[in-house]
Scaffold this active site. Structure first.
Site, PDB file in Angstrom:
ATOM      1  N   CYS A 292       4.682   1.090  -1.675  1.00  0.00           N
ATOM      2  CA  CYS A 292       4.331   2.305  -2.429  1.00  0.00           C
ATOM      3  C   CYS A 292       5.628   2.990  -2.841  1.00  0.00           C
ATOM      4  O   CYS A 292       6.663   2.331  -2.967  1.00  0.00           O
ATOM      5  CB  CYS A 292       3.409   3.206  -1.607  1.00  0.00           C
ATOM      6  SG  CYS A 292       4.120   3.820  -0.067  1.00  0.00           S
TER       7      CYS A 292
ATOM      8  N   ASN B  50       6.958   5.010   1.098  1.00  0.00           N
ATOM      9  CA  ASN B  50       6.740   4.235   2.333  1.00  0.00           C
ATOM     10  C   ASN B  50       6.422   5.145   3.528  1.00  0.00           C
ATOM     11  O   ASN B  50       6.794   4.852   4.665  1.00  0.00           O
ATOM     12  CB  ASN B  50       7.948   3.329   2.647  1.00  0.00           C
ATOM     13  CG  ASN B  50       7.690   2.289   3.744  1.00  0.00           C
ATOM     14  OD1 ASN B  50       8.613   1.880   4.438  1.00  0.00           O
ATOM     15  ND2 ASN B  50       6.465   1.863   3.923  1.00  0.00           N
TER      16      ASN B  50
ATOM     17  N   CYS C 207       3.118   7.126   3.193  1.00  0.00           N
ATOM     18  CA  CYS C 207       1.666   7.385   3.133  1.00  0.00           C
ATOM     19  C   CYS C 207       0.872   6.096   2.889  1.00  0.00           C
ATOM     20  O   CYS C 207       0.267   5.545   3.809  1.00  0.00           O
ATOM     21  CB  CYS C 207       1.328   8.404   2.041  1.00  0.00           C
ATOM     22  SG  CYS C 207       2.113  10.014   2.261  1.00  0.00           S
ATOM     23  N   ARG C 208       0.865   5.629   1.644  1.00  0.00           N
ATOM     24  CA  ARG C 208      -0.041   4.529   1.295  1.00  0.00           C
ATOM     25  C   ARG C 208       0.336   3.195   1.917  1.00  0.00           C
ATOM     26  O   ARG C 208      -0.536   2.500   2.479  1.00  0.00           O
ATOM     27  CB  ARG C 208      -0.136   4.398  -0.237  1.00  0.00           C
ATOM     28  CG  ARG C 208      -0.863   5.549  -0.883  1.00  0.00           C
ATOM     29  CD  ARG C 208      -0.629   5.584  -2.368  1.00  0.00           C
ATOM     30  NE  ARG C 208       0.769   5.892  -2.680  1.00  0.00           N
ATOM     31  CZ  ARG C 208       1.288   5.897  -3.895  1.00  0.00           C
ATOM     32  NH1 ARG C 208       0.528   5.582  -4.927  1.00  0.00           N
ATOM     33  NH2 ARG C 208       2.558   6.212  -4.084  1.00  0.00           N
ATOM     34  N   SER C 209       1.600   2.784   1.793  1.00  0.00           N
ATOM     35  CA  SER C 209       1.917   1.437   2.285  1.00  0.00           C
ATOM     36  C   SER C 209       1.883   1.318   3.815  1.00  0.00           C
ATOM     37  O   SER C 209       1.406   0.294   4.324  1.00  0.00           O
ATOM     38  CB  SER C 209       3.221   0.894   1.685  1.00  0.00           C
ATOM     39  OG  SER C 209       4.318   1.699   2.003  1.00  0.00           O
TER      40      SER C 209
ATOM     41  N   ASP D 144      -1.771   8.451  -5.258  1.00  0.00           N
ATOM     42  CA  ASP D 144      -0.751   9.038  -4.392  1.00  0.00           C
ATOM     43  C   ASP D 144      -1.321  10.305  -3.731  1.00  0.00           C
ATOM     44  O   ASP D 144      -1.693  11.240  -4.424  1.00  0.00           O
ATOM     45  CB  ASP D 144       0.454   9.393  -5.273  1.00  0.00           C
ATOM     46  CG  ASP D 144       1.598   9.988  -4.486  1.00  0.00           C
ATOM     47  OD1 ASP D 144       1.414  10.310  -3.299  1.00  0.00           O
ATOM     48  OD2 ASP D 144       2.682  10.133  -5.069  1.00  0.00           O
TER      49      ASP D 144
HETATM   50  P1  4NP Z   1       3.650   7.215  -0.640  1.00  0.00           P
HETATM   51  O1  4NP Z   1       3.530   8.785  -0.931  1.00  0.00           O
HETATM   52  O2  4NP Z   1       4.330   6.622  -1.848  1.00  0.00           O
HETATM   53  O3  4NP Z   1       2.238   6.782  -0.514  1.00  0.00           O
HETATM   54  O4  4NP Z   1       4.448   7.077   0.631  1.00  0.00           O
HETATM   55  C1  4NP Z   1       4.584   9.604  -1.312  1.00  0.00           C
HETATM   56  C2  4NP Z   1       5.501  10.013  -0.384  1.00  0.00           C
HETATM   57  C3  4NP Z   1       6.509  10.883  -0.759  1.00  0.00           C
HETATM   58  C4  4NP Z   1       6.590  11.323  -2.063  1.00  0.00           C
HETATM   59  C5  4NP Z   1       5.674  10.881  -3.012  1.00  0.00           C
HETATM   60  C6  4NP Z   1       4.664  10.018  -2.622  1.00  0.00           C
HETATM   61  N1  4NP Z   1       7.602  12.246  -2.444  1.00  0.00           N
HETATM   62  O5  4NP Z   1       7.608  12.686  -3.612  1.00  0.00           O
HETATM   63  O6  4NP Z   1       8.475  12.566  -1.610  1.00  0.00           O
END
Ligand code: 4NP
Length: 158
Positions: free
Chosen positions: A8, A11, A13-15, A126
């Site tokens: 993602c 790294n 939340c989603r992944s 996201d």
């Molecule tokens: P992820 O979510 O890609 O699912 O881990 C996010 C984590 C952090 C951010 C965006 C999405 N950020 O903007 O910091």
């Protein structure tokens, strides 16, 4: 041994959610020894951090443990994994640019292509800036996609 890396943006939340669910599912099927499962992000902002506490709490409600520390995906990961699975269009586009060989391009997939309830080309949304229900949605989508992925891997092509 099939080596899988879920990818993602951050790294956190989603992944890690996909990684935790897939690991749990594989264990339920008694197939732990057959898979190496990891996750990474296309951005390096959160490198070294554990999964987001909102993701961890939502997953724990379902008996799924999220582990690991965030790391950035590198081009060399295309050689270390058989499957590189992007959570959304943006991640897929970034990974496509890093995949410079036909072998690497063949390894790149979209998470929701394994989700039977998903329209073609859909993303795992996201959840980072949204409310709690975003994390539940991510869990639901990742659960369906992980089940679809494991089915493909256990049954083989055709
Ligand atoms: P992820 O979510 O890609 O699912 O881990 C996010 C984590 C952090 C951010 C965006 C999405 N950020 O903007 O910091």
């Amino acid at each position: 041994m099939t080596r899988i890396c879920f990818v993602c943006l951050g790294n956190i939340c989603r992944s890690p959610t996909a990684e935790g669910i897939f690991r749990h599912l594989v264990a339920q099927h008694g197939r732990t020894g057959q898979f190496a499962i990891d996750s990474a992000g296309t951005a390096a902002w959160h490198v070294g951090k554990p999964p987001d506490t909102r993701s961890t709490a939502a997953a724990a409600q379902r008996g799924i443990r999220l582990t690991g520390a965030a790391r950035a995906f590198t081009a060399a990961d295309f050689e270390r994994f058989d499957l590189v699975i992007a959570m959304d269009d943006n991640n897929h586009a970034v990974l496509s640019r890093m995949a410079t060989t036909d072998a690497a391009r063949r390894r790149l997939h979209r998470m929701r292509d394994f989700d039977p309830d998903s329209p073609p080309g859909a993303s795992v949304p996201d959840p980072y800036y949204g409310g709690e229900h975003g994390f539940e949605d991510v869990l639901d989508i990742c659960q369906r996609a992980c089940e679809g992925l494991l089915e493909v891997l256990l049954e083989g092509p055709g």
